[in-house]
Motif scaffolding. Structure first.
Motif, PDB file in Angstrom:
ATOM      1  N   GLN A  96     -66.734  73.387  43.318  1.00 17.43           N
ATOM      2  CA  GLN A  96     -65.855  72.490  42.567  1.00 17.43           C
ATOM      3  C   GLN A  96     -66.160  71.054  42.957  1.00 17.43           C
ATOM      4  OE1 GLN A  96     -63.881  73.869  40.339  1.00 17.43           O
ATOM      5  NE2 GLN A  96     -62.666  72.134  39.609  1.00 17.43           N
ATOM      6  N   VAL A  97     -66.557  70.236  41.987  1.00 20.41           N
ATOM      7  CA  VAL A  97     -66.873  68.828  42.221  1.00 20.41           C
ATOM      8  C   VAL A  97     -65.646  67.982  41.931  1.00 20.41           C
ATOM      9  CG1 VAL A  97     -68.299  66.863  41.540  1.00 20.41           C
ATOM     10  CG2 VAL A  97     -69.293  69.153  41.629  1.00 20.41           C
ATOM     11  N   SER A 130     -66.487  63.003  31.068  1.00 18.03           N
ATOM     12  CA  SER A 130     -66.432  64.251  30.310  1.00 18.03           C
ATOM     13  C   SER A 130     -67.821  64.660  29.834  1.00 18.03           C
ATOM     14  CB  SER A 130     -65.495  64.092  29.109  1.00 18.03           C
ATOM     15  OG  SER A 130     -64.176  63.846  29.535  1.00 18.03           O
ATOM     16  N   ARG A 131     -68.585  63.700  29.357  1.00 19.70           N
ATOM     17  CA  ARG A 131     -69.950  63.980  28.905  1.00 19.70           C
ATOM     18  C   ARG A 131     -70.803  64.522  30.048  1.00 19.70           C
ATOM     19  NH1 ARG A 131     -71.991  58.768  26.360  1.00 19.70           N
ATOM     20  NH2 ARG A 131     -70.060  59.151  25.212  1.00 19.70           N
ATOM     21  N   LEU A 132     -70.641  63.917  31.212  1.00 14.77           N
ATOM     22  CA  LEU A 132     -71.393  64.336  32.391  1.00 14.77           C
ATOM     23  C   LEU A 132     -70.995  65.756  32.797  1.00 14.77           C
ATOM     24  CD1 LEU A 132     -73.345  62.925  34.572  1.00 14.77           C
ATOM     25  CD2 LEU A 132     -71.276  62.729  35.939  1.00 14.77           C
ATOM     26  N   ALA A 133     -69.685  66.020  32.854  1.00 14.07           N
ATOM     27  CA  ALA A 133     -69.197  67.318  33.329  1.00 14.07           C
ATOM     28  C   ALA A 133     -69.541  68.444  32.357  1.00 14.07           C
ATOM     29  CB  ALA A 133     -67.691  67.252  33.546  1.00 14.07           C
ATOM     30  N   THR A 134     -69.342  68.211  31.061  1.00 15.35           N
ATOM     31  CA  THR A 134     -69.605  69.283  30.093  1.00 15.35           C
ATOM     32  C   THR A 134     -71.091  69.621  30.041  1.00 15.35           C
ATOM     33  OG1 THR A 134     -69.655  67.623  28.309  1.00 15.35           O
ATOM     34  CG2 THR A 134     -67.591  68.807  28.670  1.00 15.35           C
ATOM     35  N   GLY A 135     -71.948  68.601  30.113  1.00 13.37           N
ATOM     36  CA  GLY A 135     -73.387  68.858  30.109  1.00 13.37           C
ATOM     37  C   GLY A 135     -73.845  69.595  31.355  1.00 13.37           C
ATOM     38  N   PHE A 136     -73.263  69.216  32.502  1.00 12.58           N
ATOM     39  CA  PHE A 136     -73.675  69.840  33.760  1.00 12.58           C
ATOM     40  C   PHE A 136     -73.192  71.286  33.847  1.00 12.58           C
ATOM     41  CE2 PHE A 136     -73.578  70.534  38.386  1.00 12.58           C
ATOM     42  CZ  PHE A 136     -74.846  70.075  38.720  1.00 12.58           C
ATOM     43  N   THR A 137     -71.948  71.544  33.445  1.00 12.84           N
ATOM     44  CA  THR A 137     -71.429  72.912  33.511  1.00 12.84           C
ATOM     45  C   THR A 137     -72.110  73.830  32.504  1.00 12.84           C
ATOM     46  OG1 THR A 137     -69.591  72.268  32.056  1.00 12.84           O
ATOM     47  CG2 THR A 137     -69.175  72.262  34.430  1.00 12.84           C
ATOM     48  N   ALA A 138     -72.638  73.264  31.416  1.00 11.83           N
ATOM     49  CA  ALA A 138     -73.402  74.081  30.469  1.00 11.83           C
ATOM     50  C   ALA A 138     -74.664  74.624  31.133  1.00 11.83           C
ATOM     51  CB  ALA A 138     -73.754  73.265  29.231  1.00 11.83           C
ATOM     52  N   ARG A 139     -75.252  73.832  32.009  1.00 16.34           N
ATOM     53  CA  ARG A 139     -76.463  74.268  32.726  1.00 16.34           C
ATOM     54  C   ARG A 139     -76.122  75.089  33.959  1.00 16.34           C
ATOM     55  NH1 ARG A 139     -80.504  68.997  32.929  1.00 16.34           N
ATOM     56  NH2 ARG A 139     -80.544  68.538  30.690  1.00 16.34           N
ATOM     57  N   HIS A 140     -74.992  74.766  34.578  1.00 11.49           N
ATOM     58  CA  HIS A 140     -74.611  75.412  35.834  1.00 11.49           C
ATOM     59  C   HIS A 140     -73.165  75.910  35.706  1.00 11.49           C
ATOM     60  CE1 HIS A 140     -78.257  73.632  37.477  1.00 11.49           C
ATOM     61  NE2 HIS A 140     -77.844  72.454  37.029  1.00 11.49           N
ATOM     62  N   PRO A 141     -72.963  77.051  35.061  1.00  9.39           N
ATOM     63  CA  PRO A 141     -71.603  77.511  34.749  1.00  9.39           C
ATOM     64  C   PRO A 141     -70.760  77.870  35.965  1.00  9.39           C
ATOM     65  CG  PRO A 141     -73.252  79.177  34.180  1.00  9.39           C
ATOM     66  CD  PRO A 141     -74.003  77.929  34.495  1.00  9.39           C
ATOM     67  N   ASN A 142     -71.355  77.996  37.132  1.00  7.57           N
ATOM     68  CA  ASN A 142     -70.573  78.302  38.334  1.00  7.57           C
ATOM     69  C   ASN A 142     -70.067  77.052  39.045  1.00  7.57           C
ATOM     70  OD1 ASN A 142     -70.836  81.110  38.085  1.00  7.57           O
ATOM     71  ND2 ASN A 142     -72.842  81.074  39.068  1.00  7.57           N
ATOM     72  N   VAL A 143     -70.326  75.892  38.464  1.00 10.03           N
ATOM     73  CA  VAL A 143     -69.820  74.630  39.007  1.00 10.03           C
ATOM     74  C   VAL A 143     -68.650  74.161  38.139  1.00 10.03           C
ATOM     75  CG1 VAL A 143     -70.342  72.213  39.529  1.00 10.03           C
ATOM     76  CG2 VAL A 143     -72.068  73.976  39.947  1.00 10.03           C
ATOM     77  N   GLY A 144     -67.540  73.823  38.769  1.00  7.11           N
ATOM     78  CA  GLY A 144     -66.390  73.278  38.057  1.00  7.11           C
ATOM     79  C   GLY A 144     -66.143  71.833  38.451  1.00  7.11           C
ATOM     80  N   PHE A 145     -65.290  71.149  37.713  1.00  5.03           N
ATOM     81  CA  PHE A 145     -65.004  69.735  37.971  1.00  5.03           C
ATOM     82  C   PHE A 145     -63.499  69.508  38.020  1.00  5.03           C
ATOM     83  CE2 PHE A 145     -69.345  69.324  36.681  1.00  5.03           C
ATOM     84  CZ  PHE A 145     -69.802  68.149  37.258  1.00  5.03           C
ATOM     85  N   THR A 146     -63.079  68.671  38.937  1.00  5.99           N
ATOM     86  CA  THR A 146     -61.748  68.075  38.923  1.00  5.99           C
ATOM     87  C   THR A 146     -61.960  66.577  38.712  1.00  5.99           C
ATOM     88  OG1 THR A 146     -60.873  69.721  40.469  1.00  5.99           O
ATOM     89  CG2 THR A 146     -59.629  67.667  40.212  1.00  5.99           C
ATOM     90  N   ILE A 147     -61.531  66.060  37.565  1.00  6.93           N
ATOM     91  CA  ILE A 147     -61.783  64.666  37.196  1.00  6.93           C
ATOM     92  C   ILE A 147     -60.484  63.884  37.350  1.00  6.93           C
ATOM     93  CG2 ILE A 147     -62.525  63.107  35.360  1.00  6.93           C
ATOM     94  CD1 ILE A 147     -64.194  65.429  34.233  1.00  6.93           C
ATOM     95  N   LEU A 148     -60.518  62.838  38.174  1.00  2.00           N
ATOM     96  CA  LEU A 148     -59.331  62.054  38.498  1.00  2.00           C
ATOM     97  C   LEU A 148     -59.542  60.597  38.081  1.00  2.00           C
ATOM     98  CD1 LEU A 148     -58.902  63.488  42.096  1.00  2.00           C
ATOM     99  CD2 LEU A 148     -57.586  64.148  40.074  1.00  2.00           C
ATOM    100  N   SER A 149     -58.594  60.031  37.350  1.00  2.00           N
ATOM    101  CA  SER A 149     -58.662  58.638  36.915  1.00  2.00           C
ATOM    102  C   SER A 149     -58.107  57.738  38.012  1.00  2.00           C
ATOM    103  CB  SER A 149     -57.863  58.452  35.621  1.00  2.00           C
ATOM    104  OG  SER A 149     -57.877  57.104  35.207  1.00  2.00           O
ATOM    105  N   ARG A 150     -58.918  56.785  38.485  1.00  2.79           N
ATOM    106  CA  ARG A 150     -58.533  55.907  39.586  1.00  2.79           C
ATOM    107  C   ARG A 150     -59.129  54.506  39.374  1.00  2.79           C
ATOM    108  NH1 ARG A 150     -55.759  59.724  40.220  1.00  2.79           N
ATOM    109  NH2 ARG A 150     -55.361  60.950  42.118  1.00  2.79           N
TER     110      ARG A 150
END
Length: 295
Positions: free
Chosen positions: A91-92, A105-125
């Motif tokens: 989990q990133v 979102s573009r970065l996370a969706t593209g990366f998880t499409a290639r590496h489906p076992n990686v997840g993301f927690t995206i926080l606005s700061r």
């Protein structure tokens, strides 16, 4: 021992015994016991105790620096071993300035499409919070400005250069303009991001260069709130091109390019400066480079 070091890190971050325990998924008595065991092992007092958390002792502050380094090394080793056995997974935690959330979102969706076992927690700061979260290991990587304010010792990957647009209703007098200079915004009814946001400081600098100081009676740390105000009334806001296009889609809003002003600033990934990076972060930064080239 790693678990007890993580307790010290959590307490320094939360500054509250109960919240620190909750963040680790343990009880407060377990946290207190673990910290006392760590103090006994090191032979020094680490935490000022009283009716509530009283801060870390000088020895505790030094131990905190080491704890962050040791736990980061342990996490990197664990991730390397897991990657060699299972491929990229985990989990990133990605901390992002509000104006770059579409890119996150573009970065996370593209990366998880290639590496489906990686997840993301995206926080606005805010940009400063992004750096703090990386330093304190609350985030694995950030997405922020790269060349406007000091970043310290970090690894950077440029994704894009920020360009600004005015967002207004289609019936607003400025909507028909093909482009605007910053000086054209004198007297305009603005709603903008809050002053703690680096985006706002850049916008203020553009106003100063143009010799104007338009007020912003409505401020928010949310770009969604800003565009909602524009849609509801006679307000206008200023947003980067990508974010403006996303939020204005499906609404009766116009996007007018802003021309001139201070040079555009780079936005991209910010990671802790360490060698080697974890396999997931190294792959994510490479994905960012590819995304930047193809955008």
């Amino acid at each position: 021992m790693i678990g007890k070091l993580e307790m010290l890190i959590a307490l320094a971050r939360e500054k509250h015994f109960g919240r620190a325990a909750e963040s680790l998924g343990i009880t407060q008595p377990s946290l207190s016991t673990g910290l006392k065991q760590l103090e006994a092992y090191l032979g020094v007092k680490l935490v000022q105790r009283g009716a509530r958390f009283g801060g870390l002792t000088p020895e505790g502050q030094r131990a905190l620096v080491a704890a962050r380094r040791i736990t980061a090394d342990a996490r990197r080793l664990r991730d390397e071993m897991r990657a060699s056995r299972l491929g990229l997974s985990g989990q990133v935690r990605l901390a992002v300035i509000p104006t770059a959330l579409t890119w996150a979102s573009r970065l996370a969706t593209g990366f998880t499409a290639r590496h489906p076992n990686v997840g993301f927690t995206i926080l606005s700061r805010s940009s400063q919070e992004v750096l703090t979260m990386i330093e304190t290991m609350e985030a694995d990587i950030g997405l922020s400005y790269l060349d406007n304010e000091p970043l310290g010792r970090v690894t950077r990957v440029v994704l894009y250069r920020e360009a600004y647009t005015l967002v207004c209703r289609r019936d607003h007098p400025l909507a028909a303009q093909g482009g605007l200079g910053w000086s054209d915004l004198a007297g305009v009814r603005l709603c903008l991001l809050t002053q703690d946001m680096q985006n706002r400081r850049i916008i203020n600098r553009n106003f100063m260069e143009a010799g104007i100081a338009p007020p912003s009676p409505i401020e928010s740390n949310s770009t969604v709130v800003l565009v909602s105000n524009v849609a509801e009334g006679g307000w206008v806001t200023i947003l980067p091109t990508d974010m403006a296009a996303f939020l204005a889609a499906g609404h009766d809003l116009a996007i007018v390019p802003l021309q001139g002003g201070v040079p555009a600033h780079s936005v991209g990934l910010v990671a802790p400066q360490q060698e080697p990076q974890t396999p997931v972060l190294e792959a994510l930064m490479e994905h960012g480079r590819t995304l930047a080239i193809n955008s």
